[in-house]
Design a protein around this motif. Structure first.
Motif: not given
Lengths: 147, 113
Positions: B2-27
């Motif tokens: 999921t996008l949320k897992q990627i955010v955590e693993k890559l230490n990304l800073v969330i700038l918008s739409a922080d409620k929309n991170l549950e979708d699976k990222v394809s690539f």
């Protein structure tokens, strides 16, 4: 425009030289096609072509009317703008050729891919243009899986 | 992943739409040319770019991308963030360059694709 019979017709206006509204009409067209239940592969192609045509309007025209026409056999979208027009259509169709300003290029536009992207994704593309007056793009996608 | 897992693993800073991170990222898709992204990116991909202007949101929405990563700690325009909130498009930020973050994302997604 080759809208025939009693097809579904929807008109939109695009304001030129206004980047803040860019993409709205192509997104609406995509949503309409999804609602109607057009095949996803065709929607993908229509969305790409619509976005590129809309961005050309935003970059090079003052105003445009976009007409979406659906028949049983095809989707036809006409982009009729009042704007600077295209001096040499053959040149404009070449990948990499662009008359974009430095500002547009910095924004990631003006790579000379717009018209080639439209042509690649459409089943049929007709362009007519009068330099100094405007350009009309007529883009068709067949629903019978021709491409 | 999921996008949320990627955010955590890559230490990304969330700038918008922080409620929309549950979708699976394809690539992922890395490019700064909007015509290229429009033509070649695919649904649910995470877009890596240095572009920060409003039009990135329209591109992400039209192509149904899962989000946008801005590289080199670039800060989006105020109107870009506003539009991203409206359209529910997550914009994320990293200090890494496009090359580095692309490599990290590729390593994360490649084995679990």
């Amino acid at each position: 425009m080759i809208c025939q019979g009693n097809g579904f017709i929807k008109k939109f206006n695009v304001q030129g030289r206004n980047f803040s509204h860019a993409g709205i009409v192509s997104t609406k067209i995509k949503e309409i096609l999804e609602e109607i239940g057009i095949a996803p592969a065709i929607i993908r192609r229509a969305a790409i072509a619509s976005y590129e045509a809309e961005m050309n309007i935003v970059m090079y025209a003052d105003h445009a009317e976009v007409i979406l026409c659906l028949s049983l056999s095809a989707i036809n979208i006409t982009f009729k703008d009042k704007g600077q027009g295209i001096n040499n259509i053959e040149l404009a169709m070449q990948e990499g050729y662009s008359t974009a300003t430095d500002e547009m290029r910095e924004m990631g536009f003006g790579a000379g891919l717009g018209l080639p992207n439209i042509k690649r994704n459409a089943d049929k593309l007709d362009i007519s243009s009068s330099p100094g007056k405007g350009t009309t793009l007529d883009v068709t996608f067949y629903l019978n899986g021709k491409k | 992943m999921t996008l949320k897992q990627i955010v955590e693993k890559l230490n990304l800073v969330i700038l918008s739409a922080d409620k929309n991170l549950e979708d699976k990222v394809s690539f992922g898709y890395s490019s700064d040319l909007l015509s290229d992204v429009i033509a070649n990116s695919k649904e649910k991909e995470l877009w890596i770019t240095l572009q920060i202007h409003l039009n990135i949101v329209a591109v992400a929405k039209l192509k149904e991308l899962s989000g946008i990563i801005l590289v080199n700690n670039r800060k989006p325009d105020e109107e870009t963030l506003k539009k991203a909130e409206e359209e529910n498009i997550p914009i994320l930020s990293t200090q890494d360059s496009a090359f580095v973050i692309s490599g990290k994302l590729y390593a994360l997604l490649d084995t679990k694709k």
